[in-house]
Structures are given as C-alpha cells and as structure tokens.
Design a protein around this motif. Sequence first.
Motif, PDB file in Angstrom:
ATOM      1  N   ARG A 185     -19.660  71.231  17.401  1.00  0.00           N
ATOM      2  CA  ARG A 185     -20.118  70.614  18.637  1.00  0.00           C
ATOM      3  C   ARG A 185     -18.991  69.821  19.307  1.00  0.00           C
ATOM      4  N   HIS A 186     -19.117  69.688  20.627  1.00  0.00           N
ATOM      5  CA  HIS A 186     -18.120  68.949  21.398  1.00  0.00           C
ATOM      6  C   HIS A 186     -18.827  68.062  22.418  1.00  0.00           C
ATOM      7  N   GLU A 187     -18.464  66.791  22.458  1.00  0.00           N
ATOM      8  CA  GLU A 187     -18.929  65.939  23.546  1.00  0.00           C
ATOM      9  C   GLU A 187     -18.080  66.225  24.783  1.00  0.00           C
ATOM     10  N   TYR A 188     -18.644  65.920  25.937  1.00  0.00           N
ATOM     11  CA  TYR A 188     -17.992  66.232  27.209  1.00  0.00           C
ATOM     12  C   TYR A 188     -17.962  64.963  28.047  1.00  0.00           C
ATOM     13  N   ILE A 189     -16.766  64.406  28.242  1.00  0.00           N
ATOM     14  CA  ILE A 189     -16.603  63.141  28.948  1.00  0.00           C
ATOM     15  C   ILE A 189     -15.521  63.303  30.009  1.00  0.00           C
ATOM     16  N   ASN A 190     -15.883  63.053  31.268  1.00  0.00           N
ATOM     17  CA  ASN A 190     -14.923  63.113  32.372  1.00  0.00           C
ATOM     18  C   ASN A 190     -14.169  64.436  32.414  1.00  0.00           C
ATOM     19  N   GLY A 191     -14.865  65.532  32.135  1.00  0.00           N
ATOM     20  CA  GLY A 191     -14.262  66.847  32.221  1.00  0.00           C
ATOM     21  C   GLY A 191     -13.491  67.277  30.994  1.00  0.00           C
ATOM     22  N   GLU A 192     -13.370  66.396  29.996  1.00  0.00           N
ATOM     23  CA  GLU A 192     -12.640  66.730  28.778  1.00  0.00           C
ATOM     24  C   GLU A 192     -13.606  66.865  27.607  1.00  0.00           C
TER      25      GLU A 192
END
Length: 202
Positions: A26-33
């Motif tokens: 899984r990956h979190e998504y913050i400010n496009g990153e």
Amino acid sequence: MFAVPTQSPKLTPVEYFAWEEQQLCRHEYINGEVYAMSGGTRNHSRIALKFGALLDNHLSDRSCEVFNSDCRVKIVETDDYTYPDASVSCDHRDKTTAQYITYPCLIAEVLSESTEAYDRGNKFFRYRQNPQLQDYVLVSSQEIAIDLYRKNENGRWEIINYRAGDVIELQSVNLSFPIEQVYRGIDFSEVTIESSTPEQSS
C-alpha cells in the motif's frame, strides 16, 4: 505502519489509484507524491487487530462500518489519501465510494517510535479537517498507553491520557472498555526494529 517516500514522479489521483493497483504494498498519497507503507512489528499488528475487533464486535448491529489498515481515508477538501490502522464511518456518503472513505467519526493509529511525531502532528492536522471526526485514538505499541484526542461540544480538541487500569471511553461510537483488553497477551519485551521515518511535511 509507517510511510517511506518513493522516487516516482508526482501523480494525479486517477493515476495514483491505477498505479497502486499494480503494486505489492500500500501507498499513501500526499500532495501528489506516494509513500510506501512498510510493515510494522508483531505487537503493532496484534494491537491493531485487537482494537479493530473491539470496535467491530460493538458495532455489529449498527449501520456503522469498521475498517482496518487496508482502507484508505480521503482527507476532506484535498486529494490526499492515508491508511490509518483502524477507522469507523457512520456516514451514508461513505457507502457510495468503493476505494476509500471520507467521513470517519473515529480514526486510530498504533504508534511506533518512528511514527509518533508524525501521527500526533501533521497527520492529525490533516485528519481533523474532517468535520465528522470526533475521536482520534493513538495506541502505544511500547507500553499500556492510549491517548485519545476528543472533539468537545465547542468543537475544540482535548486530549485524555489513559494508562493501565483505566477504562477507555469512545463517545463517537458509545463504547467503553478496560484498556487491558487491547493489550491482553502482548509481550513488551520483544525486540523492536524500525526503519525509515514517515513523511512529515504538511
């Protein structure tokens, strides 16, 4: 769980959902990153499971839904997505989105040494943009300790520190239980090995 920044270019939300479907973690998504969610310790996993089970058993006959760390939470009025260790939504709007929820009334994070500052700081700042959130629960994996950030009737956040022998009171879901229920069978003598620090930018 903690987030490790990847080297991929910035993605749009649509690109993020499509890209993550092809990933093994899984990956979190913050400010496009995107930030890879690395694994936690045995204690982290067991404590998160016990806490989630308490919520699920309590809410089994209600319309509220309990989610584990596989469920994204969309940060209100942003395109950011995180993966808390547990969350509860009683909002009908969250039944219309398959890939995430947006309006949880309760969010819980199991702390580790590398994530505690982030969970108490920037991550909590993001979460509390949600007007439906009432309880933000930080559960220690190092000792019998739970810190509850609760929104009072004036809309201000207050903190309640629970320790061994205390009874936790979660007003958002009308649940009270001895703190020891979360920690039954947990061995705090296990060796903890931690890796990278989570993303901490706002």
